[in-house]
Write a protein that holds these residues in place. Structure first.
Motif, PDB file in Angstrom:
ATOM      1  N   GLU A  83      19.646  35.817  61.681  1.00 33.47           N
ATOM      2  CA  GLU A  83      21.057  35.465  61.724  1.00 33.47           C
ATOM      3  C   GLU A  83      21.903  36.730  61.693  1.00 33.47           C
ATOM      4  O   GLU A  83      21.431  37.809  61.318  1.00 33.47           O
ATOM      5  CB  GLU A  83      21.427  34.566  60.540  1.00 33.47           C
ATOM      6  N   ARG A  84      23.153  36.584  62.107  1.00 32.12           N
ATOM      7  CA  ARG A  84      24.120  37.671  62.045  1.00 32.12           C
ATOM      8  C   ARG A  84      25.006  37.467  60.823  1.00 32.12           C
ATOM      9  O   ARG A  84      25.485  36.373  60.566  1.00 32.12           O
ATOM     10  CB  ARG A  84      24.975  37.701  63.315  1.00 32.12           C
ATOM     11  N   ARG A  85      25.191  38.541  60.069  1.00 27.13           N
ATOM     12  CA  ARG A  85      26.036  38.478  58.877  1.00 27.13           C
ATOM     13  C   ARG A  85      26.750  39.812  58.711  1.00 27.13           C
ATOM     14  O   ARG A  85      26.343  40.820  59.287  1.00 27.13           O
ATOM     15  CB  ARG A  85      25.206  38.153  57.638  1.00 27.13           C
ATOM     16  N   ASP A  86      27.789  39.825  57.924  1.00 31.72           N
ATOM     17  CA  ASP A  86      28.521  41.063  57.650  1.00 31.72           C
ATOM     18  C   ASP A  86      27.939  41.741  56.419  1.00 31.72           C
ATOM     19  O   ASP A  86      27.661  41.088  55.407  1.00 31.72           O
ATOM     20  CB  ASP A  86      30.006  40.776  57.418  1.00 31.72           C
ATOM     21  N   ALA A  87      27.737  43.046  56.530  1.00 35.44           N
ATOM     22  CA  ALA A  87      27.300  43.848  55.382  1.00 35.44           C
ATOM     23  C   ALA A  87      28.544  44.480  54.766  1.00 35.44           C
ATOM     24  O   ALA A  87      29.296  45.174  55.453  1.00 35.44           O
ATOM     25  CB  ALA A  87      26.315  44.918  55.828  1.00 35.44           C
ATOM     26  N   ARG A  88      28.733  44.240  53.485  1.00 33.95           N
ATOM     27  CA  ARG A  88      29.952  44.736  52.841  1.00 33.95           C
ATOM     28  C   ARG A  88      29.654  45.087  51.390  1.00 33.95           C
ATOM     29  O   ARG A  88      29.047  44.308  50.661  1.00 33.95           O
ATOM     30  CB  ARG A  88      31.051  43.685  52.914  1.00 33.95           C
ATOM     31  N   ILE A  89      30.081  46.277  50.980  1.00 30.88           N
ATOM     32  CA  ILE A  89      29.938  46.721  49.595  1.00 30.88           C
ATOM     33  C   ILE A  89      31.326  47.047  49.067  1.00 30.88           C
ATOM     34  O   ILE A  89      32.076  47.802  49.697  1.00 30.88           O
ATOM     35  CB  ILE A  89      29.020  47.955  49.497  1.00 30.88           C
ATOM     36  N   THR A  90      31.672  46.456  47.931  1.00 31.31           N
ATOM     37  CA  THR A  90      33.004  46.669  47.363  1.00 31.31           C
ATOM     38  C   THR A  90      32.931  47.529  46.108  1.00 31.31           C
ATOM     39  O   THR A  90      31.899  47.587  45.430  1.00 31.31           O
ATOM     40  CB  THR A  90      33.667  45.328  47.011  1.00 31.31           C
ATOM     41  N   ASN A  91      34.025  48.180  45.818  1.00 28.08           N
ATOM     42  CA  ASN A  91      34.168  48.968  44.599  1.00 28.08           C
ATOM     43  C   ASN A  91      34.373  48.013  43.430  1.00 28.08           C
ATOM     44  O   ASN A  91      35.337  47.237  43.415  1.00 28.08           O
ATOM     45  CB  ASN A  91      35.369  49.911  44.735  1.00 28.08           C
ATOM     46  N   PHE A  92      33.456  48.050  42.461  1.00 31.66           N
ATOM     47  CA  PHE A  92      33.528  47.079  41.362  1.00 31.66           C
ATOM     48  C   PHE A  92      34.747  47.306  40.472  1.00 31.66           C
ATOM     49  O   PHE A  92      35.139  46.421  39.704  1.00 31.66           O
ATOM     50  CB  PHE A  92      32.249  47.129  40.527  1.00 31.66           C
TER      51      PHE A  92
ATOM     52  N   ASP B 142      28.552  41.926  61.744  1.00 34.64           N
ATOM     53  CA  ASP B 142      27.616  41.435  62.754  1.00 34.64           C
ATOM     54  C   ASP B 142      26.263  42.144  62.686  1.00 34.64           C
ATOM     55  O   ASP B 142      25.713  42.583  63.697  1.00 34.64           O
ATOM     56  CB  ASP B 142      28.221  41.593  64.151  1.00 34.64           C
ATOM     57  N   VAL B 143      25.717  42.242  61.494  1.00 38.73           N
ATOM     58  CA  VAL B 143      24.401  42.850  61.282  1.00 38.73           C
ATOM     59  C   VAL B 143      23.335  41.766  61.385  1.00 38.73           C
ATOM     60  O   VAL B 143      23.459  40.699  60.771  1.00 38.73           O
ATOM     61  CB  VAL B 143      24.332  43.529  59.899  1.00 38.73           C
ATOM     62  N   GLU B 144      22.279  42.032  62.157  1.00 39.13           N
ATOM     63  CA  GLU B 144      21.204  41.053  62.303  1.00 39.13           C
ATOM     64  C   GLU B 144      20.161  41.247  61.215  1.00 39.13           C
ATOM     65  O   GLU B 144      19.660  42.355  61.005  1.00 39.13           O
ATOM     66  CB  GLU B 144      20.541  41.177  63.675  1.00 39.13           C
ATOM     67  N   SER B 145      19.829  40.147  60.545  1.00 37.91           N
ATOM     68  CA  SER B 145      18.884  40.199  59.429  1.00 37.91           C
ATOM     69  C   SER B 145      18.132  38.878  59.360  1.00 37.91           C
ATOM     70  O   SER B 145      18.669  37.834  59.743  1.00 37.91           O
ATOM     71  CB  SER B 145      19.651  40.440  58.123  1.00 37.91           C
ATOM     72  N   PRO B 146      16.888  38.881  58.868  1.00 32.57           N
ATOM     73  CA  PRO B 146      16.194  37.606  58.654  1.00 32.57           C
ATOM     74  C   PRO B 146      16.921  36.772  57.601  1.00 32.57           C
ATOM     75  O   PRO B 146      17.504  37.315  56.656  1.00 32.57           O
ATOM     76  CB  PRO B 146      14.810  38.034  58.148  1.00 32.57           C
ATOM     77  N   GLN B 147      16.876  35.467  57.746  1.00 34.84           N
ATOM     78  CA  GLN B 147      17.500  34.589  56.759  1.00 34.84           C
ATOM     79  C   GLN B 147      16.881  34.756  55.380  1.00 34.84           C
ATOM     80  O   GLN B 147      17.534  34.509  54.364  1.00 34.84           O
ATOM     81  CB  GLN B 147      17.389  33.129  57.205  1.00 34.84           C
ATOM     82  N   THR B 148      15.627  35.184  55.336  1.00 34.00           N
ATOM     83  CA  THR B 148      14.935  35.329  54.056  1.00 34.00           C
ATOM     84  C   THR B 148      15.414  36.540  53.261  1.00 34.00           C
ATOM     85  O   THR B 148      15.131  36.640  52.065  1.00 34.00           O
ATOM     86  CB  THR B 148      13.420  35.461  54.287  1.00 34.00           C
ATOM     87  N   TRP B 149      16.124  37.468  53.905  1.00 32.23           N
ATOM     88  CA  TRP B 149      16.627  38.643  53.192  1.00 32.23           C
ATOM     89  C   TRP B 149      17.915  38.289  52.463  1.00 32.23           C
ATOM     90  O   TRP B 149      18.784  37.600  53.001  1.00 32.23           O
ATOM     91  CB  TRP B 149      16.884  39.787  54.176  1.00 32.23           C
ATOM     92  N   THR B 150      18.056  38.778  51.249  1.00 32.37           N
ATOM     93  CA  THR B 150      19.272  38.527  50.489  1.00 32.37           C
ATOM     94  C   THR B 150      20.437  39.316  51.087  1.00 32.37           C
ATOM     95  O   THR B 150      20.243  40.300  51.809  1.00 32.37           O
ATOM     96  CB  THR B 150      19.108  38.931  49.018  1.00 32.37           C
ATOM     97  N   GLN B 151      21.638  38.898  50.746  1.00 32.10           N
ATOM     98  CA  GLN B 151      22.812  39.630  51.198  1.00 32.10           C
ATOM     99  C   GLN B 151      22.816  41.048  50.641  1.00 32.10           C
ATOM    100  O   GLN B 151      23.200  42.007  51.321  1.00 32.10           O
ATOM    101  CB  GLN B 151      24.089  38.903  50.764  1.00 32.10           C
TER     102      GLN B 151
ATOM    103  N   LEU C 233      17.949  44.842  61.672  1.00 33.74           N
ATOM    104  CA  LEU C 233      16.743  45.271  60.972  1.00 33.74           C
ATOM    105  C   LEU C 233      15.604  45.520  61.955  1.00 33.74           C
ATOM    106  O   LEU C 233      14.731  46.350  61.702  1.00 33.74           O
ATOM    107  CB  LEU C 233      16.337  44.217  59.944  1.00 33.74           C
ATOM    108  N   ARG C 234      15.625  44.824  63.085  1.00 37.01           N
ATOM    109  CA  ARG C 234      14.615  45.072  64.120  1.00 37.01           C
ATOM    110  C   ARG C 234      14.677  46.530  64.579  1.00 37.01           C
ATOM    111  O   ARG C 234      13.645  47.181  64.766  1.00 37.01           O
ATOM    112  CB  ARG C 234      14.843  44.172  65.332  1.00 37.01           C
ATOM    113  N   HIS C 235      15.892  47.029  64.808  1.00 38.55           N
ATOM    114  CA  HIS C 235      16.056  48.406  65.284  1.00 38.55           C
ATOM    115  C   HIS C 235      15.487  49.399  64.273  1.00 38.55           C
ATOM    116  O   HIS C 235      14.799  50.354  64.640  1.00 38.55           O
ATOM    117  CB  HIS C 235      17.535  48.717  65.510  1.00 38.55           C
TER     118      HIS C 235
END
Length: 203
Positions: A37-46, A57-66, A90-92
Motif C-alpha cells: 500500500e501507499r502511505r505517508d511517512a511523517r515524523i513530528t517533533n514531540f 506516497d511511500v510504498e510499504s507492505p501492509q504488515t509493516w507498522t507506520q 521499500l522494494r527500491h
C-alpha cells in the motif's frame, strides 16, 4: 538486474555457499506474496508537533507498522527528498542492497551458477521484506548507492602509534568512518602515560 558474467571461477570450488531455497518458491517473487500500500511517512517533533520529516506516497507492505515506514523513509531511502532519484518504496531499498550483494557474490565465486545466485537473492529479499532479519545502518545507507563508499561495517577499531602524526591521522580516519554512518573504537595502549617524559621539541 543483479546478474553478472564476471565470475571468478578459480574461487568457486573453494567458496561456493550451496544456497538452496527454504522460504521462497521458484517462479514466485517474495514481494508478490505480500499486500502493498501507499502511505505517508511523517515524523513530528514531540515538543511542539511540528513536522520534522515528511515523504508522501511511500510504498510499504501492509504488515509493516507506520513507525517502521517512517524510520526507513527518513533514515535509509537513497536520494535527496523531492529529487528524481529519491527512493519511495521499500522494494527500491531492498533491491538496491540485495542485488548489489548478489552481484558481488557472483563475481567473487560464491555461487556455483546463476540458479544458486537467484536462490540467494530471493531468500535474502524474503528475509528482509518480512522483517525476519535486517542489516545494520551502514549497509542500508551505503550499499548500492552510486556516490557512496561501499562501507558496510558498523564498527571499526583503530590503532594509534605514539606519534603526533599517528594521533592526527586517527582523527581524520575516525571522521571519515562517522561520515559513512559507522562507529569506531580506538586502541590507545601504545600511547605514553601522563607520567612519562616527552621528547623535547624544537618549538
Amino acid at each position: 538486474m543483479w546478474q553478472s558474467r564476471e565470475v571468478r571461477m578459480d574461487f568457486v570450488d573453494k567458496t561456493a555457499l550451496g544456497v538452496k531455497r527454504y522460504f521462497t518458491t521458484e517462479g514466485v517473487h517474495p514481494y508478490d506474496e505480500l499486500t502493498w500500500e501507499r502511505r505517508d511517512a511523517r515524523i513530528t517533533n514531540f515538543l511542539d508537533g511540528s513536522i520534522a520529516f515528511e515523504q508522501t506516497d511511500v510504498e510499504s507492505p501492509q504488515t509493516w507498522t507506520q513507525n517502521a515506514t517512517n524510520i526507513v523513509a527518513q533514515k535509509y531511502f537513497y536520494g535527496m527528498p523531492g529529487e528524481a532519484d529519491r527512493e519511495d518504496s521499500l522494494r527500491h531499498l531492498i533491491d538496491r542492497v540485495a542485488d548489489t550483494i548478489t552481484r558481488h557474490g557472483q563475481r567473487e565465486g560464491y555461487f556455483i551458477d546463476d540458479e544458486e545466485a537467484e536462490n540467494f537473492n530471493q531468500e535474502l529479499k524474503h528475509l528482509l521484506v518480512n522483517q525476519k532479519a535486517s542489516f545494520n545502518s551502514p549497509v542500508w545507507f551505503n550499499i548500492g548507492a552510486p556516490d557512496r563508499a561501499q562501507q558496510a561495517s558498523a564498527c571499526f577499531i583503530l590503532s594509534v602509534e605514539d606519534t603526533m602524526e599517528s594521533i592526527l591521522t586517527w582523527y581524520q580516519e575516525e571522521g571519515m568512518i562517522f561520515k559513512g554512518g559507522s562507529g569506531s573504537g580506538v586502541n590507545l595502549s601504545k600511547l605514553r602515560s601522563s607520567q612519562e617524559q616527552l621528547q623535547s621539541s624544537a618549538g
